[in-house]
Design a protein around this motif. Structure first.
Motif, PDB file in Angstrom:
ATOM      1  N   THR A   9      94.309  96.772 -48.767  1.00 37.85           N
ATOM      2  CA  THR A   9      93.470  97.255 -49.219  1.00 37.85           C
ATOM      3  C   THR A   9      91.883  97.424 -48.953  1.00 37.85           C
ATOM      4  N   ASN A  10      92.117  96.662 -48.605  1.00 38.36           N
ATOM      5  CA  ASN A  10      89.910  96.000 -48.896  1.00 38.36           C
ATOM      6  C   ASN A  10      89.992  95.861 -47.557  1.00 38.36           C
ATOM      7  N   ARG A  11      90.177  95.671 -45.784  1.00 37.75           N
ATOM      8  CA  ARG A  11      90.407  95.323 -45.183  1.00 37.75           C
ATOM      9  C   ARG A  11      89.734  96.596 -43.550  1.00 37.75           C
ATOM     10  N   VAL A  12      89.197  95.408 -42.770  1.00 36.88           N
ATOM     11  CA  VAL A  12      88.345  96.088 -41.813  1.00 36.88           C
ATOM     12  C   VAL A  12      89.213  95.914 -40.234  1.00 36.88           C
ATOM     13  N   LEU A  13      89.615  94.639 -40.250  1.00 34.83           N
ATOM     14  CA  LEU A  13      90.746  94.049 -39.063  1.00 34.83           C
ATOM     15  C   LEU A  13      92.268  93.658 -39.943  1.00 34.83           C
ATOM     16  N   GLY A  14      92.117  92.841 -40.290  1.00 31.44           N
ATOM     17  CA  GLY A  14      93.637  92.077 -40.363  1.00 31.44           C
ATOM     18  C   GLY A  14      93.097  91.613 -42.260  1.00 31.44           C
ATOM     19  N   GLY A  15      92.128  91.987 -43.091  1.00 29.86           N
ATOM     20  CA  GLY A  15      92.129  91.817 -44.134  1.00 29.86           C
ATOM     21  C   GLY A  15      91.646  89.777 -44.571  1.00 29.86           C
ATOM     22  N   VAL A  16      91.534  90.124 -43.685  1.00 33.20           N
ATOM     23  CA  VAL A  16      90.875  88.337 -44.205  1.00 33.20           C
ATOM     24  C   VAL A  16      90.042  87.938 -44.865  1.00 33.20           C
ATOM     25  N   TRP A  35      81.026  85.284 -42.041  1.00 33.56           N
ATOM     26  CA  TRP A  35      81.765  85.418 -40.881  1.00 33.56           C
ATOM     27  C   TRP A  35      81.130  85.671 -39.522  1.00 33.56           C
ATOM     28  N   VAL A  36      80.157  86.743 -39.740  1.00 32.49           N
ATOM     29  CA  VAL A  36      79.542  87.125 -38.475  1.00 32.49           C
ATOM     30  C   VAL A  36      78.699  86.336 -37.649  1.00 32.49           C
ATOM     31  N   ILE A  37      77.978  86.122 -38.704  1.00 30.75           N
ATOM     32  CA  ILE A  37      77.149  84.746 -38.571  1.00 30.75           C
ATOM     33  C   ILE A  37      77.121  83.353 -37.860  1.00 30.75           C
ATOM     34  N   PHE A  38      78.319  83.557 -38.705  1.00 30.86           N
ATOM     35  CA  PHE A  38      79.270  82.115 -38.351  1.00 30.86           C
ATOM     36  C   PHE A  38      79.660  82.138 -36.924  1.00 30.86           C
ATOM     37  N   SER A  39      80.374  83.823 -36.369  1.00 27.83           N
ATOM     38  CA  SER A  39      80.235  83.885 -34.914  1.00 27.83           C
ATOM     39  C   SER A  39      79.795  84.104 -34.307  1.00 27.83           C
ATOM     40  N   GLY A  43      80.345  81.544 -31.851  1.00 28.40           N
ATOM     41  CA  GLY A  43      81.509  81.516 -30.870  1.00 28.40           C
ATOM     42  C   GLY A  43      82.821  81.351 -31.637  1.00 28.40           C
ATOM     43  N   SER A  44      83.324  80.364 -32.116  1.00 34.33           N
ATOM     44  CA  SER A  44      84.324  79.561 -33.023  1.00 34.33           C
ATOM     45  C   SER A  44      84.589  80.458 -34.365  1.00 34.33           C
ATOM     46  N   GLY A  45      84.183  81.133 -34.773  1.00 34.93           N
ATOM     47  CA  GLY A  45      83.938  82.215 -35.743  1.00 34.93           C
ATOM     48  C   GLY A  45      85.166  82.938 -35.210  1.00 34.93           C
ATOM     49  N   VAL A  46      85.006  83.551 -34.202  1.00 38.27           N
ATOM     50  CA  VAL A  46      86.312  84.641 -34.020  1.00 38.27           C
ATOM     51  C   VAL A  46      87.607  83.532 -33.665  1.00 38.27           C
ATOM     52  N   LEU A  47      87.584  82.481 -33.204  1.00 39.42           N
ATOM     53  CA  LEU A  47      89.025  82.175 -33.022  1.00 39.42           C
ATOM     54  C   LEU A  47      89.926  81.409 -34.288  1.00 39.42           C
ATOM     55  N   ALA A  48      88.534  81.357 -35.373  1.00 42.36           N
ATOM     56  CA  ALA A  48      88.769  80.689 -36.379  1.00 42.36           C
ATOM     57  C   ALA A  48      89.613  82.017 -37.330  1.00 42.36           C
ATOM     58  N   ILE A  51      93.100  82.573 -36.246  1.00 38.43           N
ATOM     59  CA  ILE A  51      94.105  81.491 -36.699  1.00 38.43           C
ATOM     60  C   ILE A  51      94.239  82.042 -38.013  1.00 38.43           C
ATOM     61  N   ALA A  52      93.606  82.546 -39.276  1.00 41.82           N
ATOM     62  CA  ALA A  52      93.689  82.677 -40.573  1.00 41.82           C
ATOM     63  C   ALA A  52      94.083  84.103 -40.565  1.00 41.82           C
TER      64      ALA A  52
END
Length: 65
Positions: A9-16, A35-39, A43-48, A51-52
């Motif tokens: 219910t609370n999702r933008v992309l995959g609900g992660v 998550w955006v700041i981490f990405s 750039g490793s935030g996108v990969l994380a 994976i999640a």
């Protein structure tokens, strides 16, 4: 016993981020911003996130024990 699940219910992309917010009892918007700041920081935030998305089961799809 609380389980980490992707939100249906609370999702933008995959609900992660929604699932992480529910699990840690914080607003999912805070998780998304982090998550955006981490990405952007390396750039490793996108990969994380990918994976999640792949390993965290979605609400309703995982057997509850």
């Amino acid at each position: 016993h609380k389980r980490l699940l992707r939100s249906k219910t609370n999702r933008v992309l995959g609900g992660v981020c929604g699932g992480l917010g529910d699990y840690f009892n914080v607003d999912p918007v805070v998780v998304r911003i982090a998550w955006v700041i981490f990405s952007l920081a390396g750039g490793s935030g996108v990969l994380a996130y990918l994976i999640a998305w792949a390993i965290i089961p979605e609400e309703g799809s995982a057997p509850t024990a």
